[in-house]
Design a protein around this motif. Structure first.
Motif, PDB file in Angstrom:
ATOM      1  N   ARG B 104      -1.150  19.610  37.332  1.00  0.00           N
ATOM      2  CA  ARG B 104      -0.917  18.856  36.111  1.00  0.00           C
ATOM      3  C   ARG B 104      -2.264  18.566  35.483  1.00  0.00           C
ATOM      4  N   GLY B 114      -0.666   9.395  36.704  1.00  0.00           N
ATOM      5  CA  GLY B 114      -0.287  10.660  37.331  1.00  0.00           C
ATOM      6  C   GLY B 114      -1.509  11.502  37.623  1.00  0.00           C
ATOM      7  N   THR B 152       6.047  11.368  36.808  1.00  0.00           N
ATOM      8  CA  THR B 152       4.781  11.572  36.116  1.00  0.00           C
ATOM      9  C   THR B 152       5.063  11.560  34.618  1.00  0.00           C
ATOM     10  N   ARG B 226       1.950  21.291  33.114  1.00  0.00           N
ATOM     11  CA  ARG B 226       2.393  20.859  34.445  1.00  0.00           C
ATOM     12  C   ARG B 226       3.252  21.936  35.092  1.00  0.00           C
TER      13      ARG B 226
END
Lengths: 191, 360, 289
Positions: B104, B114, B152, B226
């Motif tokens: 990510r 996150g 996230t 991501r």
């Protein structure tokens, strides 16, 4: 669910529908000829031939309109179970079933100029179907053909819409004939 | 005297037998197993799943084996198989916020809830051939950490909170299905995205690259990329609730693009979106750029005539199975049409030369 | 998985194709969009024709496949085998015995009957495509019956070459309404588009089906002073001596020597069986030809 609902479909759908489609297709390709249509036993008042056409051509992608005469619980349940076709108003229908006088023919989709194929096909239940009556000319017909039609004026108006328009399949017991929008219809004068 | 050549059937059988032999290669070398392909050529497997539009790593690996590593051929095998599968229903939209991210990254904020997770990326490898691999590919175990339990949040949601990014209208409840109805133009965004996600990686990449070089430049920042697993849920009407039917790995790319605004509307950023099966980040980023370029009309931009803005051009030419089929078909016999041209050109030349002679 | 449905396609797909065929017959020459499926052979190999055949075939049919007029070309062999396997239909090479014929680039020499169906494989169904690449635009042109561009193109040919420089896929007008691409058949075959059989056209990659019912008026576009002319090589078949059939040209020696033979292999074999011998032919024997 009633047993009548579960019964009366094609015994062997791939083969029965292939044979039935050939009969429907050659009827559309050659207006005036009358073909057999067998293999379905739909609930009354649907004819065998109308049942065969529904089973062969309809599914969840083809909304179906029924006139009041055919809009019975048995018929609705049978169509829903065997084809999955949604039952709708005339304006939204791809297919319709009814007797001639009851079909609201001005309500159906006739296609658009860019997509004239987006038009309804009407399955017209008739009491008799014979190779006599109105005179037919046009694509699929060598010279002329004759077919018993419920009237002529409406079909002449429909032909005038070409390339838009409705297409018709006439069903009577276990036989069918077709009248695509290209066929020019003339009443034969009885002298 | 001439005896016509015949033997199409025999030629086909022999060709297939030879092909099978070539696929196997030298029999003194151990045969590849499907699971080896699945595990060790995972990015090829991912591409085949993405462009084959079928999430099944084992079948994709089998297709790669059968196609001798020709990925377009493998995609074709998967597509042809996919068409025959019965369709039981549609899943609910996947929630990528709940993705368990292997990777990510955001190019727009140095850090965000996150965190930045590099994951298994080639990004900072030095592209030096690793000759050790030729002899021994065994590796020590990589360091690991606990899976973060919380969702996230999307980077876009932070921009959204400030109203800095354009809000998207709700799409149709049931999006159109490119594989079940003929392509019709103008296409909705959901249809375009479908075409892009299964489109040829090379084609989408080329189109995206062209926007960066000025053919409808849209100033894309990767707000977020991501990659990870999401669960797929499906409503079961008989049960009255949704059940989890499996887990798939997806790559999602959201770009934040040049803002627009007017005298009446304050400026806002716009979005491009890419979502692709598997770990396929080159494709997902490309998709987001092309998506953004195709949105010129709905965002009130000018059509500068760039290829990536032309929805008909992009959508009709992105599919590598269509493209390769039509391209390669010109090697099939065309004796008849060529003969008709031969005959015509001879006739036209005869007429032209006759006229010349007459003049001389 | 080996157990595929009759004629390979699932029933819902066949119904969708069948509905498109019926609308095609009802609007001759109009291209009906259909949701073409990915077939187990490549686009360009006849996936449109194969899908139409799959939707049309019944177990009682006798199926013939030709490519370039010949039954023994590799792709014809491949498609014939596909339907032998998936539909269990009888197959034939004899045009007269076939109830459904799938073809690429030819119309058989033998006239078809009204109980025969001819299925064409179509690469680019849009006759205006090479004049206007945009589907949005060409669809509009058809809807407005705006075919001026096509006439301009044909007329430019005449001014440049003294003749219309289209030798195959020669455009036709169907029932006075839609301009249609007859698939890349040589223009020699165009007059045969007026026939007793049902003609169905399938373009898989381009997702279009169209049709010409029997006895439908199909006119090759032309001008009063430059009338359409169906032409062929000015030779007779070297195998059977036919002067009325479309010919393949073969290079037979290093010096570039030529010979000509019927592209319709069944027609040629039939004539040779009946005792006709061309300039380089040999008397007909089973197994040899």
């Amino acid at each position: 669910m009633q047993t009548t609902t579960l019964m009366g479909g094609f015994v062997n759908a791939p083969l029965d529908s292939a044979r039935a489609f050939r009969q429907i297709m050659t009827a559309v390709a050659q207006p005036g000829i009358i073909n057999d249509a067998v293999g379905a036993t739909p609930p009354a008042p649907l004819s065998v031939a109308a049942g065969v056409v529904l089973l062969t051509l309809c599914d969840p992608d083809t909304p179906v309109f029924l006139t009041a005469e055919f809009d019975t619980d048995d018929v609705r349940a049978w169509i829903t179970f065997h084809t999955g076709a949604p039952l709708v108003d005339a304006a939204k229908a791809s297919f319709a079933v009814g007797s001639w006088g009851d079909l609201p023919i001005t309500d159906f989709a006739i296609g658009t100029s860019e997509y004239p194929d987006r038009s309804a096909t009407l399955i017209v239940e008739v009491a008799s179907l014979n190779p006599e009556g109105a005179e037919l000319r046009g694509p699929g017909i060598k010279g002329k053909a004759t077919l018993s039609l419920p009237e002529t004026a409406a079909f002449q108006q429909n032909t005038a819409l070409f390339p838009l328009g409705l297409d018709f399949v006439f069903t009577c017991q276990n036989r069918l004939a077709a009248l695509p929008r290209t066929t020019k219809v003339n009443a034969i004068k009885v002298s | 005297m001439y005896v016509a050549v015949k033997g199409g059937e025999k030629a086909i059988d022999n060709a297939h037998a030879w092909l099978a032999e070539e696929r196997r290669g030298d029999t003194s070398i151990a045969e590849l197993s499907v699971s080896q392909i699945r595990e060790q050529l995972a990015l090829a497997v991912n591409r085949v799943m993405a462009e084959g539009s079928l999430y099944d790593p084992d079948l994709a690996a089998l297709a790669i084996k059968q196609s001798r590593g020709d990925l377009i051929e493998a995609i074709f095998l998967i597509r042809a198989y996919r068409t025959t599968l019965p369709r039981f229903g549609g899943s609910n939209p996947v929630d990528t916020e709940q993705m368990i991210c292997d990777r990510r990254v955001s190019a727009t904020f140095k850090d965000a809830p996150g965190g930045q997770v590099l994951g298994p990326t080639f990004d900072y490898t030095h592209r030096l051939l690793d000759f050790k691999l030729a002899a021994d590919g065994e590796v020590p175990q990589a360091p690991s950490a606990e899976i973060a339990q919380a969702d996230t949040p999307h980077i876009m949601s932070f921009l959204d909170r400030e109203n800095l990014i354009q809000t998207e209208p709700e799409g149709p409840e049931t999006p159109p299905d490119l594989t079940r109805s003929p392509l019709e133009l103008p296409a909705t965004r959901s249809l375009r995205l479908q075409a892009l996600t299964r489109g040829d990686e090379g084609f989408i990449l080329g189109m995206a690259y062209s926007t960066q070089r000025g053919y409808a430049r849209n100033h894309a920042f990767v707000a977020e990329l991501r990659i990870g697993a999401v669960s797929v849920e499906m409503d079961i009407p008989e049960l009255g609730f949704a059940i989890d039917i499996g887990e798939i790995t997806l790559t999602e790319c959201e770009t934040v693009n040049q803002f627009k605004g007017s005298k009446t509307e304050p400026p806002q950023f716009t979005r491009g979106y890419g979502l692709v099966f598997g770990m396929t980040e080159r494709k997902a980023i490309s998709m987001a750029l092309v998506d953004r370029a195709l949105r010129w009309k709905e965002l009130g931009e000018d059509n500068v005539g760039a290829p990536a803005q032309d929805e008909e051009f992009v959508l009709y030419h992105a599919d590598n199975i269509q493209a390769t089929g039509f391209l390669e078909h010109i090697k099939l016999p065309h004796y008849v049409d060529f003969q008709s041209e031969l005959e015509l050109i001879r006739k036209l030349r005869r007429a032209a030369m006759g006229e010349q002679e007459a003049v001389e | 998985m080996t157990d595929y449905n009759f004629a390979y396609l699932d029933e819902q797909t066949k119904r969708m194709i069948r509905r498109a065929i019926l609308k095609g017959l009802a609007i001759p020459g109009y291209q009906v969009p259909f949701a073409s499926r990915e077939m187990p052979m490549p686009y360009g190999w006849g996936t449109g024709g194969v899908q139409v055949s799959a939707a049309v075939l019944t177990p009682d049919d006798t199926f013939k496949v030709i490519d370039q007029g010949a039954d023994d070309t590799t792709n014809a062999v491949s498609i014939r085998r596909f339907f032998e396997k998936t539909a269990g239909v009888a197959v034939t090479e004899a045009t007269v015995d076939a109830s459904v014929i799938q073809t690429r680039h030819r119309i058989p020499e033998q006239d078809l009957r009204s109980d025969q169906i001819l299925v064409y494989q179509v690469p680019i169904p849009e006759p205006l495509r090479f004049l206007e690449p945009s589907e949005v635009e060409t669809r509009k042109m058809h809807s407005l019956e705006e075919y001026g561009l096509m006439h301009v193109k044909l007329y430019e040919d005449i001014s440049q070459h003294g003749a219309i420089a289209t030798a195959y896929a020669y455009p036709v007008k169907v029932e006075g309404r839609y301009v249609m691409d007859p698939s890349p058949i040589p223009k020699f075959d165009n007059p045969k588009l007026n026939m007793a059989g049902i003609q169905l056209f399938g373009a898989g990659r381009e997702q279009r089906i169209y049709a010409v019912p029997p006895y439908t008026d199909v006119v090759s576009l032309d001008f009063d002073d430059y009338p359409f002319e169906a032409s062929k090589a000015d030779h007779a078949c070297d195998l059977c001596g036919a002067e009325d059939s479309y010919l393949d040209e073969l290079i037979v020696d290093d010096a570039g020597g030529r010979m000509f033979m019927c592209s319709d292999t069944d027609y040629c074999a039939g004539r040779r069986k009946a005792g006709c011998i061309g300039a380089q032919g040999v008397p007909y024997q089973e197994d040899v030809a």
